[in-house]
Each structure stands twice: as C-alpha cells, then as structure tokens.
Design a protein around this motif. Structure first.
Motif, PDB file in Angstrom:
ATOM      1  N   LYS A 101       0.852  -1.197   0.000  1.00 19.61           N
ATOM      2  CA  LYS A 101       0.000   0.000   0.000  1.00 19.61           C
ATOM      3  C   LYS A 101       0.887   1.246   0.000  1.00 19.61           C
ATOM      4  O   LYS A 101       2.050   1.178   0.390  1.00 19.61           O
ATOM      5  CB  LYS A 101      -0.916   0.013   1.228  1.00 19.61           C
ATOM      6  N   SER A 102       0.322   2.349  -0.438  1.00 19.57           N
ATOM      7  CA  SER A 102       1.034   3.627  -0.370  1.00 19.57           C
ATOM      8  C   SER A 102       0.004   4.739  -0.541  1.00 19.57           C
ATOM      9  O   SER A 102      -1.190   4.481  -0.758  1.00 19.57           O
ATOM     10  CB  SER A 102       2.117   3.718  -1.454  1.00 19.57           C
ATOM     11  N   GLY A 103       0.461   5.960  -0.462  1.00 19.90           N
ATOM     12  CA  GLY A 103      -0.455   7.084  -0.630  1.00 19.90           C
ATOM     13  C   GLY A 103       0.322   8.345  -0.937  1.00 19.90           C
ATOM     14  O   GLY A 103       1.549   8.387  -0.832  1.00 19.90           O
ATOM     15  N   VAL A 104      -0.402   9.362  -1.330  1.00 22.17           N
ATOM     16  CA  VAL A 104       0.199  10.680  -1.506  1.00 22.17           C
ATOM     17  C   VAL A 104      -0.880  11.719  -1.212  1.00 22.17           C
ATOM     18  O   VAL A 104      -2.050  11.548  -1.571  1.00 22.17           O
ATOM     19  CB  VAL A 104       0.806  10.859  -2.922  1.00 22.17           C
ATOM     20  N   SER A 105      -0.472  12.766  -0.506  1.00 19.24           N
ATOM     21  CA  SER A 105      -1.450  13.786  -0.099  1.00 19.24           C
ATOM     22  C   SER A 105      -1.043  15.163  -0.610  1.00 19.24           C
ATOM     23  O   SER A 105       0.128  15.449  -0.805  1.00 19.24           O
ATOM     24  CB  SER A 105      -1.581  13.807   1.430  1.00 19.24           C
ATOM     25  N   PHE A 106      -2.053  15.981  -0.814  1.00 13.06           N
ATOM     26  CA  PHE A 106      -1.897  17.354  -1.266  1.00 13.06           C
ATOM     27  C   PHE A 106      -2.715  18.239  -0.307  1.00 13.06           C
ATOM     28  O   PHE A 106      -3.487  17.716   0.496  1.00 13.06           O
ATOM     29  CB  PHE A 106      -2.443  17.507  -2.693  1.00 13.06           C
ATOM     30  N   PRO A 107      -2.574  19.549  -0.407  1.00 16.81           N
ATOM     31  CA  PRO A 107      -3.373  20.393   0.496  1.00 16.81           C
ATOM     32  C   PRO A 107      -4.875  20.141   0.393  1.00 16.81           C
ATOM     33  O   PRO A 107      -5.596  20.254   1.379  1.00 16.81           O
ATOM     34  CB  PRO A 107      -3.022  21.813   0.043  1.00 16.81           C
ATOM     35  N   ASN A 108      -5.354  19.775  -0.792  1.00 18.25           N
ATOM     36  CA  ASN A 108      -6.808  19.674  -0.990  1.00 18.25           C
ATOM     37  C   ASN A 108      -7.285  18.350  -1.566  1.00 18.25           C
ATOM     38  O   ASN A 108      -8.428  18.257  -2.011  1.00 18.25           O
ATOM     39  CB  ASN A 108      -7.287  20.828  -1.889  1.00 18.25           C
ATOM     40  N   ILE A 114      -3.912   0.815  -2.846  1.00 18.18           N
ATOM     41  CA  ILE A 114      -4.117  -0.294  -1.909  1.00 18.18           C
ATOM     42  C   ILE A 114      -3.958  -1.635  -2.613  1.00 18.18           C
ATOM     43  O   ILE A 114      -4.559  -1.876  -3.668  1.00 18.18           O
ATOM     44  CB  ILE A 114      -5.509  -0.159  -1.249  1.00 18.18           C
ATOM     45  N   GLY A 115      -3.132  -2.488  -2.024  1.00 19.35           N
ATOM     46  CA  GLY A 115      -2.947  -3.847  -2.519  1.00 19.35           C
ATOM     47  C   GLY A 115      -3.941  -4.772  -1.831  1.00 19.35           C
ATOM     48  O   GLY A 115      -5.027  -4.357  -1.429  1.00 19.35           O
ATOM     49  N   GLU A 116      -3.558  -6.019  -1.668  1.00 17.63           N
ATOM     50  CA  GLU A 116      -4.464  -6.987  -1.051  1.00 17.63           C
ATOM     51  C   GLU A 116      -4.318  -6.910   0.470  1.00 17.63           C
ATOM     52  O   GLU A 116      -3.698  -7.759   1.112  1.00 17.63           O
ATOM     53  CB  GLU A 116      -4.199  -8.375  -1.621  1.00 17.63           C
ATOM     54  N   VAL A 117      -4.888  -5.836   1.027  1.00 18.98           N
ATOM     55  CA  VAL A 117      -4.799  -5.564   2.467  1.00 18.98           C
ATOM     56  C   VAL A 117      -6.039  -6.136   3.144  1.00 18.98           C
ATOM     57  O   VAL A 117      -7.155  -5.666   2.906  1.00 18.98           O
ATOM     58  CB  VAL A 117      -4.697  -4.044   2.731  1.00 18.98           C
ATOM     59  N   LEU A 126      -2.718   3.602   7.095  1.00 18.93           N
ATOM     60  CA  LEU A 126      -2.404   4.288   5.842  1.00 18.93           C
ATOM     61  C   LEU A 126      -3.190   5.594   5.741  1.00 18.93           C
ATOM     62  O   LEU A 126      -2.641   6.652   5.416  1.00 18.93           O
ATOM     63  CB  LEU A 126      -2.736   3.388   4.646  1.00 18.93           C
ATOM     64  N   PHE A 127      -4.484   5.514   6.036  1.00 17.09           N
ATOM     65  CA  PHE A 127      -5.312   6.715   5.956  1.00 17.09           C
ATOM     66  C   PHE A 127      -4.841   7.771   6.952  1.00 17.09           C
ATOM     67  O   PHE A 127      -4.729   8.954   6.612  1.00 17.09           O
ATOM     68  CB  PHE A 127      -6.791   6.383   6.218  1.00 17.09           C
ATOM     69  N   ILE A 128      -4.586   7.362   8.203  1.00 15.36           N
ATOM     70  CA  ILE A 128      -4.134   8.298   9.239  1.00 15.36           C
ATOM     71  C   ILE A 128      -2.909   9.059   8.766  1.00 15.36           C
ATOM     72  O   ILE A 128      -2.840  10.295   8.876  1.00 15.36           O
ATOM     73  CB  ILE A 128      -3.816   7.547  10.556  1.00 15.36           C
ATOM     74  N   HIS A 129      -1.925   8.337   8.239  1.00 18.90           N
ATOM     75  CA  HIS A 129      -0.677   8.967   7.821  1.00 18.90           C
ATOM     76  C   HIS A 129      -0.934  10.061   6.774  1.00 18.90           C
ATOM     77  O   HIS A 129      -0.463  11.195   6.920  1.00 18.90           O
ATOM     78  CB  HIS A 129       0.283   7.914   7.254  1.00 18.90           C
ATOM     79  N   GLU A 130      -1.692   9.730   5.742  1.00 16.67           N
ATOM     80  CA  GLU A 130      -1.902  10.697   4.653  1.00 16.67           C
ATOM     81  C   GLU A 130      -2.831  11.844   5.058  1.00 16.67           C
ATOM     82  O   GLU A 130      -2.587  12.995   4.710  1.00 16.67           O
ATOM     83  CB  GLU A 130      -2.422   9.980   3.404  1.00 16.67           C
ATOM     84  N   GLU A 160       3.407   9.479  11.606  1.00 22.50           N
ATOM     85  CA  GLU A 160       3.605   8.135  12.156  1.00 22.50           C
ATOM     86  C   GLU A 160       3.394   8.097  13.673  1.00 22.50           C
ATOM     87  O   GLU A 160       3.034   7.058  14.222  1.00 22.50           O
ATOM     88  CB  GLU A 160       4.979   7.601  11.778  1.00 22.50           C
ATOM     89  N   LEU A 161       3.603   9.223  14.346  1.00 18.49           N
ATOM     90  CA  LEU A 161       3.248   9.300  15.767  1.00 18.49           C
ATOM     91  C   LEU A 161       1.736   9.105  15.920  1.00 18.49           C
ATOM     92  O   LEU A 161       1.273   8.385  16.819  1.00 18.49           O
ATOM     93  CB  LEU A 161       3.669  10.643  16.372  1.00 18.49           C
ATOM     94  N   ALA A 162       0.968   9.706  15.013  1.00 25.57           N
ATOM     95  CA  ALA A 162      -0.496   9.555  15.043  1.00 25.57           C
ATOM     96  C   ALA A 162      -0.896   8.102  14.784  1.00 25.57           C
ATOM     97  O   ALA A 162      -1.831   7.583  15.405  1.00 25.57           O
ATOM     98  CB  ALA A 162      -1.144  10.477  14.007  1.00 25.57           C
TER      99      ALA A 162
END
Length: 251
Positions: A101-108, A114-117, A126-130, A160-162
C-alpha cells in the motif's frame, strides 16, 4: 466530497488509466492526463495487468471503499479536519519491495493506493498517515513550495506518531525503525543539520528525506520519527496540537 467513486471509473476503464486520470484534471490545474498518470504511478498507482485486476477485485470483495469512508468520517470528526476528495486505486504490487500500500497527499486532495490488504487496521494506519499531512498543511498556513527539509521530516514523523497513538506501534511504517539513535545522531551531525532550510523544490531535499544516492535509505523520514518521539516523551502534546506546532519546536 470524501470518497470519490473510483470503483466505477475502474470498472469502466481499468485498462486505460490515462482515461481515468481525465476525471482528475481539474485537481491538477488542467494538466495532461498522461502526466497525471505518470506522476501518480511514481507513488504506487497500479499499472494494468492481470495481477492488478485481481487486486481491484479483492478491493471490491473487501469493501475497501466503504471501510475508508468510515475511517475518514472518524478522523475528520476527531481532528476537525478539512473535507477533501479521496481517491482509491489499486497498488502497483511490484513497486516497492514488500509493501502492499502507499499514498500521496496534497493540500486539498488525497490518494490511497491499496494492494491486497486484509487487516482493516492497516488501512486505517495508511489513511491516518496521509490525512494527518492534509490536516497539518491546512493548519500551518504555509505555501507548499516554502516547505523546508525540516518541515518535511517533522511532518512525516508526526504522521507516524499519530499512527502509533491510534493503531499501535506494530502498524508503524517499516522505515520508522530502520536506524538506532546513534546512527541518527551521526547522520544529523554530519549531513542533516546543515541542510534543514533546503526548500522542497531543491534536489537536495529529496536526497536527504528519502535517502537517495549515497545517503541511507529513508533516513530523513526515520530521523523525523525519532525527533518527534523524543519531543513527545517530554511534552505529551495533544493530537490537535500536532497540526499547529511549528517544526522548529522539535529542534
């Protein structure tokens, strides 16, 4: 906004990802759909294949869209976060070693690949991080091009603390524990502290953040997590303070 129905796009145009990217041109200032796809591929968006089609079918079977939607509602309320569109696509499984899995975030806006999670807590992490990035960017009121290397390493560490606080340390990204404190201190003194003001737009920024070239892999990310944890052990900042606190405080 919230979860965009990318499932429908994938059902209609799975083997034409550039056609799918046509739907997102407005979010990328009208850029060419091929450029958008090339850019997102760099963060883990799927390439059409039999395997990635299986991943998509698995996402449908596991109801990944509705799971992410409920996680989004939970943290939007908890963090008083912004309302942003969230795009889900299959992950390119051969893209990054053992990752799924991976992600990328922008201001908006926000992308999750997502793979076979099968573990819902993994999805949540994953969601929390992004989404943490999105919330911090909104609270910092600072143009993205003005972000420095210090801003970036602290932002990654806080995300990652979150994850650690909400899901447990077992769900932290593998890069969080790549190096011990002694190695981080050596790298800090020798390489990092002289370059903390390097802007996001400069080549040196990504070299030190990701550990490209002669630098240890993911060293900037790892250092950020280390710094943030040291600070947190002393100060015990609340979750909402993590969005507003200035990067310099962690020095």
């Amino acid at each position: 906004m919230g979860i965009i129905d990318t499932k429908k796009w994938l059902e209609d145009h799975f083997y034409e990802p550039t056609s799918i990217c046509e739907n997102m041109k407005a979010s990328f200032d009208g850029d060419d759909s091929q450029n958008i796809y090339r850019y997102l591929s760099g963060f883990g968006m799927y390439k059409p294949s039999r395997r990635s089609k299986q991943t998509f079918e698995k996402m449908k079977e596991l109801e990944t869209w509705s799971k992410i939607e409920s996680v989004y509602k939970k943290y939007k309320k908890k963090w008083d976060g912004p309302d942003v569109p969230i795009y889900l696509f299959p992950f390119q499984m051969t893209w990054r070693g053992e990752e799924n899995k991976s992600g990328v975030s922008f201001p908006n806006l926000l992308f999750l690949f997502i793979g076979e999670v099968t573990d819902d807590k993994e999805l949540e992490a994953l969601f929390i991080h992004e989404y943490h990035h999105v919330c911090r960017i909104h609270s910092q009121k600072k143009a993205i091009e003005d972000y420095t290397l210090l801003d970036s390493i602290i932002m990654e560490g806080l995300a990652e603390l979150a994850v650690k606080e909400n899901c447990g340390e077992v769900y932290n990204a593998s890069w969080c524990h790549l190096y011990d404190g002694e190695k981080i201190k050596q790298f800090w003194d020798k390489e990092l502290k002289e370059h903390l003001d390097v802007k996001k737009t400069e080549e040196k920024h990504d070299q030190l953040l990701y550990g490209h070239g002669r630098y240890p892999r993911m060293i900037g990310y790892n250092t950020g997590f280390h710094l943030v944890n040291l600070y947190y052990e002393k100060k015990k900042i609340t979750e909402k303070m993590q969005f507003t606190i200035k990067s310099e405080a962690f020095l």
